[in-house]
Design a protein around this motif. Structure first.
Motif, PDB file in Angstrom:
ATOM      1  N   GLN A 140     -12.532  18.243 -12.951  1.00  0.00           N
ATOM      2  CA  GLN A 140     -12.939  17.067 -14.085  1.00  0.00           C
ATOM      3  C   GLN A 140     -14.322  17.156 -14.456  1.00  0.00           C
ATOM      4  N   LEU A 141     -15.300  17.456 -13.499  1.00  0.00           N
ATOM      5  CA  LEU A 141     -16.670  17.429 -13.655  1.00  0.00           C
ATOM      6  C   LEU A 141     -17.048  18.668 -14.341  1.00  0.00           C
ATOM      7  N   LEU A 142     -16.366  19.755 -14.193  1.00  0.00           N
ATOM      8  CA  LEU A 142     -16.576  20.904 -15.077  1.00  0.00           C
ATOM      9  C   LEU A 142     -16.108  20.785 -16.403  1.00  0.00           C
ATOM     10  N   THR A 143     -15.047  19.958 -16.737  1.00  0.00           N
ATOM     11  CA  THR A 143     -14.434  19.834 -17.999  1.00  0.00           C
ATOM     12  C   THR A 143     -15.480  18.995 -18.797  1.00  0.00           C
ATOM     13  N   ASN A 144     -15.831  17.851 -18.038  1.00  0.00           N
ATOM     14  CA  ASN A 144     -16.828  17.183 -19.117  1.00  0.00           C
ATOM     15  C   ASN A 144     -18.094  17.922 -19.272  1.00  0.00           C
ATOM     16  N   HIS A 145     -18.615  18.773 -18.595  1.00  0.00           N
ATOM     17  CA  HIS A 145     -19.934  19.576 -19.117  1.00  0.00           C
ATOM     18  C   HIS A 145     -19.493  20.395 -19.973  1.00  0.00           C
ATOM     19  N   ILE A 146     -18.402  21.192 -20.033  1.00  0.00           N
ATOM     20  CA  ILE A 146     -18.010  21.900 -21.037  1.00  0.00           C
ATOM     21  C   ILE A 146     -17.886  21.182 -22.146  1.00  0.00           C
ATOM     22  N   ALA A 147     -17.239  20.017 -22.317  1.00  0.00           N
ATOM     23  CA  ALA A 147     -17.106  19.276 -23.511  1.00  0.00           C
ATOM     24  C   ALA A 147     -18.389  18.853 -24.166  1.00  0.00           C
ATOM     25  N   LEU A 148     -19.355  18.616 -23.548  1.00  0.00           N
ATOM     26  CA  LEU A 148     -20.604  18.250 -24.065  1.00  0.00           C
ATOM     27  C   LEU A 148     -21.470  19.368 -24.559  1.00  0.00           C
ATOM     28  N   TRP A 149     -21.124  20.576 -23.997  1.00  0.00           N
ATOM     29  CA  TRP A 149     -21.898  21.681 -24.399  1.00  0.00           C
ATOM     30  C   TRP A 149     -21.047  22.229 -25.833  1.00  0.00           C
ATOM     31  N   GLN A 150     -19.403  22.057 -25.715  1.00  0.00           N
ATOM     32  CA  GLN A 150     -18.894  22.560 -27.069  1.00  0.00           C
ATOM     33  C   GLN A 150     -19.154  21.624 -28.121  1.00  0.00           C
TER      34      GLN A 150
END
Length: 414
Positions: A140-150
Motif C-alpha cells: 500500500q505504501l508503494l502504491t501511494n508513492h507510485i500514484a504521487l509520481w504518476q
C-alpha cells in the motif's frame, strides 16, 4: 576479546555496516539478512550464540518486539529519529535539487519530519508523508508513492523500507533510502559492546543464598542438593535446619526467568524460607542474604540487592522495597513517626497497588503480613503526625464495632 554481534538487517544495510565497522575495534559481526522486515521473527530463531543482538531499524524492532521480552541476551536497535530525517532531507536537496514539498516520504512517525522542519523554521508546503505501521501493508505504501509520481505531484521518494526502494528503482522512479548517519551506527555499535560487558559483569556478580527449613522437615539435604543443581551452586550446612548456597547472578536469574525454582516449594512438605543476597564480594552477598532472611515469609523467594533493595516474593507478585532511607522525605517520616523506612516503603507500595483511596487496618495488615493490632499501631502513629487521617467507618453485617476507614495524607509517588 571481541564482542560478537548478531545483526538482523537488509543486504544494503549490511554493505554499509561492513564499510563502517572497522572504525569500532574488537567486534565480530554475524549477519542475518531479510528481504522484508516482516522476516525478523523467523531470523531471530536462526541466531547462533553471540553476545548482543542488533536490529537495523525501528520496523524490524516492532516485528520482533513480542520475542524480545524473553530474549536471553542483550539487544538494541537503530532507531529512526530526527537526526536520520535531517541527514536524508539534506542529502535529497543537495544531490537531487528538489524542493521539500516535492518529496514523498514514508516514515515511522511524521512528527520526526515536522520537528525537523520546525527546527529550521521552514514555513513552506510540507512534503507528502506516510506513517509506517505494522497493520499497513508495504504494498500500500508503494502504491501511494507510485500514484504521487504518476500524477506528477512529486520529484523524489524517500523510503525507510528497502523492498520499496528496490521496486521503485525497477520502475525507474527516483528514490533514495532513508540514511543511517555514520555517527548513529557507530554509537549503536559501541552501545552493543557496553551492553555485552555490563551483562557479563552482572552475570559474574557474587550471590549468596540461605535456605531455612522447618525443624521437622524430612531429609533437607536432598532438597538442598536439588536446589544447588538448579542454580549451579555450591553449598554448606550451617546447622540442622539452615544451609548456605553460593552461585552467580547469571545462574540465579536464569533459574528465576525460566521458573525453575517454583517446583522447589511444591516438593517440600514443610514450609521453608529461601533468600539470596547480591554483592561485589561473597562477604557482602552473605551479609545481604542474612538481612533478607529477617523479612522473608515461608514458601517464597526474597532477594536483597547490593543497593539494599528487597525484591520479592518470587515466584508470585514481585515488589521492590528499599531498606535504605535515601529520600529526605522518608527519612523525616521515619524520624517523626518512629516507623522503619521499610514499613514506610511498604505502605507506599500498598497505596500504589490499590484502586481505592480508603482502606481499613485489616487491609493494611494483609499487605504488610502483620497482625491487625500491629497495623493499628502503625496507623495510629501516622494519624498522630498527620500522615494519615480517619475519613469514616465501614459498616459490617456482623456483630462488633465498625472498622475505621483511613486515607493516607502524604505523597506515595517516590
Amino acid at each position: 576479546m571481541s564482542t560478537k554481534i548478531a545483526v538482523i538487517c537488509s543486504k544494503a544495510f549490511m554493505n554499509r555496516l561492513n564499510i563502517i565497522s572497522h572504525e569500532v575495534p574488537h567486534i565480530q559481526l554475524d549477519f542475518y539478512i531479510y528481504n522484508s522486515p516482516e522476516e525478523t521473527p523467523n531470523l531471530m530463531k536462526q541466531v547462533k550464540p553471540c553476545d548482543v543482538l542488533l536490529l537495523a531499524g525501528t520496523l524490524p524492532y516492532l516485528y520482533a518486539k513480542h520475542l524480545l521480552r524473553q530474549w536471553p541476551i542483550p539487544w538494541t536497535y537503530i532507531k529512526q529519529d530526527e537526526t536520520m530525517i535531517s541527514a536524508t532531507i539534506l542529502s535529497a536537496i543537495a544531490k537531487h535539487n528538489v524542493t521539500i514539498d516535492r518529496l514523498s516520504i514514508d516514515v515511522m512517525s511524521s512528527t520526526f519530519i515536522q520537528n525537523v522542519l520546525q527546527d529550521i523554521q521552514f514555513e513552506g508546503p510540507l512534503p507528502y508523508m506516510q506513517e509506517i505501521e505494522l497493520s499497513t501493508p508495504t504494498k500500500q505504501l508503494l502504491t501511494n508513492h507510485i500514484a504521487l509520481w504518476q500524477s506528477k505531484q512529486i520529484d523524489l521518494v524517500i523510503t525507510s523500507i528497502h523492498a520499496i526502494y528496490d521496486d521503485l528503482t525497477a520502475l525507474g522512479i527516483p528514490v533514495i533510502r532513508m540514511l543511517d548517519p555514520k555517527s548513529s551506527i557507530i554509537r549503536r555499535l559501541n552501545e552493543s559492546i557496553s551492553l555485552s560487558q555490563l551483562t557479563k559483569f552482572e552475570s559474574a556478580k557474587a550471590v549468596a543464598g540461605i535456605i531455612e527449613f522447618h525443624k521437622t522437615t524430612h531429609n533437607p539435604l536432598q532438597m538442598v542438593e536439588q536446589l544447588a543443581t538448579i542454580i549451579h551452586a555450591s553449598y554448606q550446612q550451617v546447622d540442622t535446619c539452615r544451609f548456605e548456597l553460593f552461585t552467580t547472578y547469571g545462574h540465579l536469574q536464569n533459574a528465576l526467568t525460566q521458573n525453575k525454582l517454583e517446583s522447589f516449594f511444591t516438593v517440600s512438605e514443610k514450609s521453608a524460607k529461601l533468600v539470596f543476597g547480591y554483592g561485589e564480594s561473597i562477604l557482602e552477598a552473605q551479609s545481604n542474604a542474612q538481612q533478607a532472611l529477617k523479612y522473608a515469609l515461608p514458601n517464597a523467594i526474597y532477594i536483597l540487592t547490593e543497593n539494599k533493595e528487597l525484591q520479592g516474593p518470587f515466584p508470585n507478585t514481585t515488589t521492590t522495597l528499599s531498606l535504605q532511607a535515601k529520600d529526605p522525605y522518608i527519612v523525616l517520616m521515619a524520624k517523626e513517626t518512629k516507623l522503619s523506612p521499610l514499613n514506610i516503603s511498604k505502605i507506599m507500595t500498598f497505596s500504589k497497588s490499590r484502586q481505592s483511596l480508603q482502606f481499613t487496618a485489616h487491609d493494611l495488615s494483609e499487605h504488610l503480613q502483620v497482625t491487625r493490632r500491629t497495623s493499628e499501631r502503625i496507623l495510629k502513629k501516622l494519624v498522630e503526625h498527620n500522615y494519615a487521617k480517619i475519613v469514616g467507618e465501614e459498616m459490617t453485617y456482623q456483630q462488633g464495632r465498625p472498622r475505621s476507614l483511613y486515607e493516607l495524607n502524604f505523597s506515595t509517588y517516590h
